[in-house]
Design a protein around this motif. Structure first.
Motif, PDB file in Angstrom:
ATOM      1  N   SER A   2       0.827  -1.198   0.000  1.00  0.00           N
ATOM      2  CA  SER A   2       0.000   0.000   0.000  1.00  0.00           C
ATOM      3  C   SER A   2       0.853   1.236   0.000  1.00  0.00           C
ATOM      4  N   ASP A   3       0.337   2.303  -0.609  1.00  0.00           N
ATOM      5  CA  ASP A   3       1.053   3.577  -0.652  1.00  0.00           C
ATOM      6  C   ASP A   3       0.637   4.442   0.522  1.00  0.00           C
ATOM      7  N   TYR A   4       1.533   5.327   0.938  1.00  0.00           N
ATOM      8  CA  TYR A   4       1.205   6.252   2.008  1.00  0.00           C
ATOM      9  C   TYR A   4       0.302   7.344   1.459  1.00  0.00           C
ATOM     10  N   PRO A   5      -0.673   7.790   2.249  1.00  0.00           N
ATOM     11  CA  PRO A   5      -1.588   8.837   1.760  1.00  0.00           C
ATOM     12  C   PRO A   5      -0.874  10.147   1.585  1.00  0.00           C
ATOM     13  N   HIS A   6      -1.372  10.936   0.644  1.00  0.00           N
ATOM     14  CA  HIS A   6      -0.805  12.263   0.402  1.00  0.00           C
ATOM     15  C   HIS A   6      -1.457  13.277   1.328  1.00  0.00           C
ATOM     16  N   ASN A   7      -0.681  14.273   1.743  1.00  0.00           N
ATOM     17  CA  ASN A   7      -1.195  15.294   2.628  1.00  0.00           C
ATOM     18  C   ASN A   7      -1.832  16.419   1.826  1.00  0.00           C
ATOM     19  N   PRO A   8      -2.674  17.220   2.488  1.00  0.00           N
ATOM     20  CA  PRO A   8      -3.297  18.337   1.775  1.00  0.00           C
ATOM     21  C   PRO A   8      -2.251  19.310   1.269  1.00  0.00           C
ATOM     22  N   TRP A 157       7.655  10.963  14.138  1.00  0.00           N
ATOM     23  CA  TRP A 157       7.472   9.517  14.225  1.00  0.00           C
ATOM     24  C   TRP A 157       7.030   8.925  12.895  1.00  0.00           C
ATOM     25  N   ARG A 158       6.251   9.674  12.147  1.00  0.00           N
ATOM     26  CA  ARG A 158       5.853   9.170  10.827  1.00  0.00           C
ATOM     27  C   ARG A 158       7.070   9.035   9.915  1.00  0.00           C
ATOM     28  N   ALA A 159       7.961  10.018   9.971  1.00  0.00           N
ATOM     29  CA  ALA A 159       9.178   9.954   9.161  1.00  0.00           C
ATOM     30  C   ALA A 159      10.020   8.748   9.559  1.00  0.00           C
ATOM     31  N   ILE A 160      10.085   8.443  10.841  1.00  0.00           N
ATOM     32  CA  ILE A 160      10.833   7.282  11.309  1.00  0.00           C
ATOM     33  C   ILE A 160      10.193   5.996  10.800  1.00  0.00           C
ATOM     34  N   PHE A 161       8.865   5.912  10.887  1.00  0.00           N
ATOM     35  CA  PHE A 161       8.172   4.715  10.404  1.00  0.00           C
ATOM     36  C   PHE A 161       8.456   4.496   8.925  1.00  0.00           C
ATOM     37  N   ARG A 168       7.987  -0.383   1.714  1.00  0.00           N
ATOM     38  CA  ARG A 168       6.820   0.481   1.498  1.00  0.00           C
ATOM     39  C   ARG A 168       5.508  -0.298   1.559  1.00  0.00           C
ATOM     40  N   SER A 169       5.458  -1.294   2.446  1.00  0.00           N
ATOM     41  CA  SER A 169       4.255  -2.113   2.589  1.00  0.00           C
ATOM     42  C   SER A 169       3.238  -1.492   3.531  1.00  0.00           C
ATOM     43  N   GLY A 170       3.637  -0.455   4.265  1.00  0.00           N
ATOM     44  CA  GLY A 170       2.759   0.116   5.274  1.00  0.00           C
ATOM     45  C   GLY A 170       2.853  -0.608   6.594  1.00  0.00           C
ATOM     46  N   LYS A 171       3.835  -1.508   6.708  1.00  0.00           N
ATOM     47  CA  LYS A 171       4.044  -2.267   7.945  1.00  0.00           C
ATOM     48  C   LYS A 171       5.538  -2.384   8.226  1.00  0.00           C
ATOM     49  N   ILE A 172       5.877  -2.568   9.502  1.00  0.00           N
ATOM     50  CA  ILE A 172       7.258  -2.885   9.861  1.00  0.00           C
ATOM     51  C   ILE A 172       7.251  -4.153  10.710  1.00  0.00           C
ATOM     52  N   ASP A 173       8.268  -4.991  10.504  1.00  0.00           N
ATOM     53  CA  ASP A 173       8.341  -6.237  11.256  1.00  0.00           C
ATOM     54  C   ASP A 173       9.092  -6.022  12.568  1.00  0.00           C
ATOM     55  N   ILE A 210       3.614  -4.514  12.271  1.00  0.00           N
ATOM     56  CA  ILE A 210       2.812  -3.445  12.857  1.00  0.00           C
ATOM     57  C   ILE A 210       2.565  -2.355  11.824  1.00  0.00           C
ATOM     58  N   GLU A 211       1.308  -1.928  11.710  1.00  0.00           N
ATOM     59  CA  GLU A 211       0.966  -0.838  10.803  1.00  0.00           C
ATOM     60  C   GLU A 211       1.204   0.505  11.489  1.00  0.00           C
ATOM     61  N   TYR A 212       1.119   1.582  10.709  1.00  0.00           N
ATOM     62  CA  TYR A 212       1.517   2.897  11.204  1.00  0.00           C
ATOM     63  C   TYR A 212       0.762   3.341  12.450  1.00  0.00           C
ATOM     64  N   ASP A 213      -0.587   3.222  12.443  1.00  0.00           N
ATOM     65  CA  ASP A 213      -1.348   3.714  13.591  1.00  0.00           C
ATOM     66  C   ASP A 213      -0.987   2.970  14.870  1.00  0.00           C
ATOM     67  N   ASN A 214      -0.778   1.646  14.765  1.00  0.00           N
ATOM     68  CA  ASN A 214      -0.383   0.884  15.944  1.00  0.00           C
ATOM     69  C   ASN A 214       1.077   1.129  16.315  1.00  0.00           C
ATOM     70  N   PHE A 215       1.890   1.494  15.334  1.00  0.00           N
ATOM     71  CA  PHE A 215       3.270   1.874  15.630  1.00  0.00           C
ATOM     72  C   PHE A 215       3.293   3.103  16.536  1.00  0.00           C
ATOM     73  N   ILE A 216       2.412   4.058  16.257  1.00  0.00           N
ATOM     74  CA  ILE A 216       2.345   5.256  17.090  1.00  0.00           C
ATOM     75  C   ILE A 216       1.944   4.886  18.512  1.00  0.00           C
ATOM     76  N   GLU A 217       0.947   4.027  18.662  1.00  0.00           N
ATOM     77  CA  GLU A 217       0.532   3.607  19.997  1.00  0.00           C
ATOM     78  C   GLU A 217       1.651   2.859  20.709  1.00  0.00           C
ATOM     79  N   CYS A 218       2.375   2.037  19.971  1.00  0.00           N
ATOM     80  CA  CYS A 218       3.520   1.320  20.535  1.00  0.00           C
ATOM     81  C   CYS A 218       4.579   2.300  21.028  1.00  0.00           C
ATOM     82  N   CYS A 219       4.914   3.295  20.203  1.00  0.00           N
ATOM     83  CA  CYS A 219       5.913   4.300  20.582  1.00  0.00           C
ATOM     84  C   CYS A 219       5.467   5.076  21.823  1.00  0.00           C
TER      85      CYS A 219
END
Length: 257
Positions: A2-8, A157-161, A168-173, A210-219
């Motif tokens: 999956s691709d990362y969403p684009h910002n406004p 944190w998003r930049a780190i993820f 670029r799968s949207g997940k980190i192992d 772990i996907e991005y949103d759960n990565f934030i909660e983990c951090c």
């Protein structure tokens, strides 16, 4: 994949915070630091976590995190605040749009909506953890100063993820998670790392990713518990003594978020 969403348009998550904001991805401010919790270096008369005369710096701004003393009432009131000098106008506008009643504070659902407008979509549990860590209270309201700190920390944190999501799968192992936490200044290994992956993997540990949103909660969980522990680890030795009440006040906010 999956691709990362684009910002406004007009504001991107690659945008650097203003110079007056001390946001940094370098763990504890050093060029070659030893993350908290790492094994002791092989040196005589050295601290396992670095120079005791030069305590480590935190990644998040002092203006946003932990304004109260250790063990303070988690339901204490939050003082009114203003935007720090140099805050990006887009950040200010985002907060003001969320603060519909003009009270100078936004609640959990308003924060959730404000973040979603910048493609930062989180569940309420993650939003509650953000609010707790950046106000040191459980009243679930934040002001302009805390909102600015949350915004720039999430940007970091998003930049780190994305840096450790190499495919670029949207997940980190698990190994990528370990490296990401290490870059934030936290040395997490073995059973603790396995527990984190099992907890924050949406498949219950089956995918071991772990996907991005759960990565934030983990951090937020690792950061929050580590910082609370460090407040008691006055010699920076990796050991601390807690009373029963202080232990419960440390752990419970992360369980009831």
């Amino acid at each position: 994949m999956s691709d990362y969403p684009h910002n406004p348009s007009g504001y991107g998550y690659g945008h650097q915070p203003p110079q007056s904001q001390p946001y940094s991805s370098a763990p504890y401010g050093g060029s070659a630091p030893v993350p908290y919790g790492a094994p002791p270096p092989q040196q005589v008369h050295s601290s396992p976590y670095g120079d005791l005369n030069k305590p480590p710096k935190d990644n998040t701004p002092s203006s946003g995190s932990y304004p109260g003393p250790y063990g303070s009432n988690p339901f204490s009131s939050l003082m009114p605040s203003i935007f720090p000098p140099g805050t990006d106008p887009n950040v200010m506008s985002c907060f003001q749009m969320a603060d519909q009643d003009g009270s100078g504070f936004i609640d959990d659902k308003e924060l959730q909506k404000a973040l979603s407008s910048y493609n930062q979509s989180f569940g309420l549990r993650t939003v509650h953890l953000l609010m707790y860590l950046f106000t040191n209270t459980n009243i679930r309201k934040i002001g302009p100063k805390e909102f600015t700190a949350v915004f720039y920390s999430l940007q970091n944190w998003r930049a780190i993820f994305e840096r450790f999501d190499k495919d670029r799968s949207g997940k980190i192992d698990s190994s990528e998670l370990r490296e990401a936490l290490h870059s934030l200044g936290y040395a997490v290994y073995g059973p603790v790392l396995e527990l984190l992956v099992s907890k924050f993997d949406k498949t219950g540990g089956m995918n071991k990713a772990i996907e991005y949103d759960n990565f934030i909660e983990c951090c937020l969980t690792v950061k929050g518990l580590t910082e609370k522990f460090k407040e008691k680890d006055i010699t920076y030795s990796g050991s601390a003594t807690f009373t029963y009440d202080s232990f419960m006040l440390t752990i419970l906010p992360f369980l009831i978020a």
